[in-house]
Design an enzyme around this catalytic site. Structure first.
Site, mmCIF file in Angstrom:
data_model
loop_
_atom_site.group_PDB
_atom_site.id
_atom_site.type_symbol
_atom_site.label_atom_id
_atom_site.label_comp_id
_atom_site.label_asym_id
_atom_site.label_seq_id
_atom_site.Cartn_x
_atom_site.Cartn_y
_atom_site.Cartn_z
ATOM 1 C CB ILE A 114 -0.941 0.015 1.226
ATOM 2 C CG1 ILE A 114 -1.626 -1.351 1.399
ATOM 3 C CG2 ILE A 114 -1.956 1.135 1.096
ATOM 4 C CD1 ILE A 114 -2.442 -1.795 0.196
ATOM 5 C CB VAL A 115 2.141 3.184 -2.642
ATOM 6 C CG1 VAL A 115 3.136 4.315 -2.898
ATOM 7 C CG2 VAL A 115 2.802 1.831 -2.890
ATOM 8 N N PRO A 116 1.532 5.529 -0.254
ATOM 9 C CG PRO A 116 3.022 6.740 1.111
ATOM 10 C CD PRO A 116 2.846 5.412 0.404
ATOM 11 C CG ASN A 119 6.981 9.987 1.076
ATOM 12 O OD1 ASN A 119 7.502 11.063 0.837
ATOM 13 N ND2 ASN A 119 6.541 9.673 2.288
ATOM 14 N N GLY A 199 -2.331 6.739 5.369
ATOM 15 C CA GLY A 199 -3.095 7.349 6.440
ATOM 16 C C GLY A 199 -3.437 6.356 7.531
ATOM 17 C CB CYS A 250 5.484 10.428 8.564
ATOM 18 S SG CYS A 250 6.566 8.984 8.374
ATOM 19 C CD GLU A 340 1.940 13.503 10.866
ATOM 20 O OE1 GLU A 340 2.982 12.995 10.421
ATOM 21 O OE2 GLU A 340 0.885 12.855 11.045
ATOM 22 C CG LEU A 419 10.372 5.634 9.052
ATOM 23 C CD1 LEU A 419 10.653 7.075 9.461
ATOM 24 C CD2 LEU A 419 11.653 4.900 8.715
#
Length: 510
Positions: A114-116, A119, A199, A250, A340, A419
């Site tokens: 799963i890719v945001p 990035n 998310g 992040c 954030e 991370l």
């Protein structure tokens, strides 16, 4: 029609998983030399296209900075490759002679990646490399707003892998992702692991499908400038980090905490490096842009330049403004500057010493950054170690830009774009994820000690007594050997059968 798109996306996902499973069945039999050749070819190809992919990502998403995304792609390809190049992932990977244990690597199988949107290309490159290094296949579900650039990054890796000898279909993707297709991928029976970056809602979903999953939590990273720090250098590093790709990593700093006796020096250094310090009236306007609905981040500011965000708030700032900074005293989900922000916006707090600074860092982390990262600028080793012991974070970065240090670009941490936050943040690992997280370790273990097993009804077993009994037996044998040797005397060689017979006779008399 929307229904047609959903059905097409689901079918594309199922086709990609089927091909990935078939490819992985073949790929798992490859040698270490074959795997390493393929992974190197992928890394080289992705590194060569780092700038082009960065440009593609900015054009498609409207987020970030081309030059900075280029660096992300370089870290995701070259740095990640160099960090895993020498790792054994095939066959026997480690032997422990003293413990008589042999460790054997075994791949997981098919991984859902799963890719945001923040990035997209660097994450696809990084996940492809670590997945194939461990002899897995991977199928990507991109963020819909970054689908084309994510697929292009995956395609570059796939083509390089196949050209180097990998089976077709070892890297797959959903060309036009939908939520149904993404959820379908994560719960597909032939997917063995979910590797989710995105998310918090999507990460929680990844953990809900009843199969192994790596997810990562949000950042909300505090940065503490302690009184012994080189303030000018610390501020330059913070600005370099916070403005890197317009704050989309992040691990980028979200709130500055400064000791009172260096407060003015720090604020002056921010001004000298292009930060615009908001007045109280301007701060209120920016608060409504950060979080129009209190407690929720406005996605429209993510990855945007400081001047663009100021314009959204109706504020005029110099065009060379690097970031927006506002003094803050409160912490809470209803305090926009304390959450954030994923953009070049910073809160600025003042504290009286490291104890107060530590308490404030913990409160900020509790808003959503538990387990992620703390950034610290200090020359006092004891303060650094004390905060590391006290605070619920997985990475404590000292005197380095947080966004770059956390991913291993400026520190000795493993190069990674995912991370872990540990159980502090609801994750299974606190590591920077890499290849060894994507393989099973089988262990061949030989017996190294005996244990006396009591007969049923003989009473409560006493392990201590059993050890004494075993020790007594060993002493008896030693006594027997000594007696045999005494009988033999200094007469040169004697055959084994004779010795064995003599020992048996002596033991029978004990």
């Amino acid at each position: 029609m929307q229904l047609d798109k959903d059905l097409q996306s689901l079918q594309a996902m199922r086709h990609a998983v089927r091909r990935a499973k078939e490819a992985q069945q073949e790929f798992k039999g490859y040698s270490q030399e074959q795997v390493d050749r393929i992974v190197k070819a992928m890394a080289d190809a992705a590194y060569e296209q780092a700038h082009q992919l960065a440009r593609f990502a900015v054009e498609e998403t409207g987020l970030g900075i081309v030059e900075h995304k280029t660096i992300k792609n370089q870290v995701g390809s070259k740095d990640v490759y160099e960090s895993i190049a020498g790792v054994k992932t095939v066959g026997i990977v480690r032997e422990l002679p003293e413990e008589k244990v042999v460790e054997i690597a075994s791949p997981f199988g098919v991984i859902a990646g799963i890719v945001p949107v923040t990035n997209p290309t660097s994450t696809a490159i990084f996940k492809s490399l670590i997945a194939l290094k461990a002899r897995n296949a991977i199928v990507f579900s991109p963020h819909p707003s970054a689908a084309r650039c994510t697929v292009e990054a995956a395609r570059i890796c796939q083509q390089a892998a196949v050209a180097a000898g990998a089976p077709e279909g070892i890297i797959g993707w959903i060309e036009e992702p939908t939520m149904d297709a993404t959820e379908g991928l994560m719960k597909h029976r032939d997917v063995n692991l979910i590797l989710s970056t995105g998310g918090s809602g999507l990460v929680r979903a990844a953990y809900s499908f009843g199969k192994p999953a790596y997810g990562v939590g949000p950042g909300n990273v505090p940065v503490y400038i302690e009184k012994t720090a080189n303030v000018a250098q610390a501020v330059r590093r913070i600005i370099d980090s916070k403005t890197f790709d317009n704050g989309t990593i992040c691990a980028s700093e979200q709130a500055v905490i400064a000791d009172r006796n260096i407060r003015e020096q720090a604020l002056r250094a921010f001004r000298n490096n292009g930060a615009y310090i908001l007045s109280e009236e301007e701060k209120k306007k920016v608060e409504d842009v950060i979080s129009p609905v209190r407690g929720k981040l406005n996605s429209a500011i993510v990855g945007k330049k400081a001047a663009v965000i100021a314009e959204m708030a109706g504020i005029r700032v110099p065009k060379e403004t690097t970031l927006l900074l506002a003094e803050e005293t409160e912490v809470g989900k209803n305090i926009p500057f304390s959450i954030e922000k994923l953009s070049p916006i910073l809160a600025f707090y003042t504290v009286n010493g490291w104890q107060e600074g530590s308490d404030l860092c913990e409160r900020l982390l509790a808003l959503g950054g538990r387990g992620h990262t703390l950034s610290l600028h200090t020359e006092d080793t004891e303060v650094a170690r004390t905060l590391a012991l006290r605070l619920p974070v997985s990475r404590i970065l000292v005197n380095t830009p947080s966004a770059l240090g956390a991913v291993g670009a400026t520190t000795g941490l493993a190069a990674s774009l995912t991370l872990g936050c540990g159980t502090f943040g609801g994750n299974i690992t606190s590591d920077n994820l890499t290849a060894h997280h994507l393989m099973n370790l089988k262990r061949l273990a030989y017996g190294t000690k005996d244990i006396a097993v009591p007969k049923p009804g003989s009473g409560v077993p006493d392990r201590g007594q059993a050890k004494l009994q075993m020790k007594g037996e060993e002493e008896q044998i030693e006594q027997a050997v000594a007696q045999v040797l005494a009988k033999i005397g200094p007469v040169g060689k004697i055959d084994k059968q004779t010795v064995a017979t003599l020992v048996d006779k002596v033991l029978a008399q004990l």
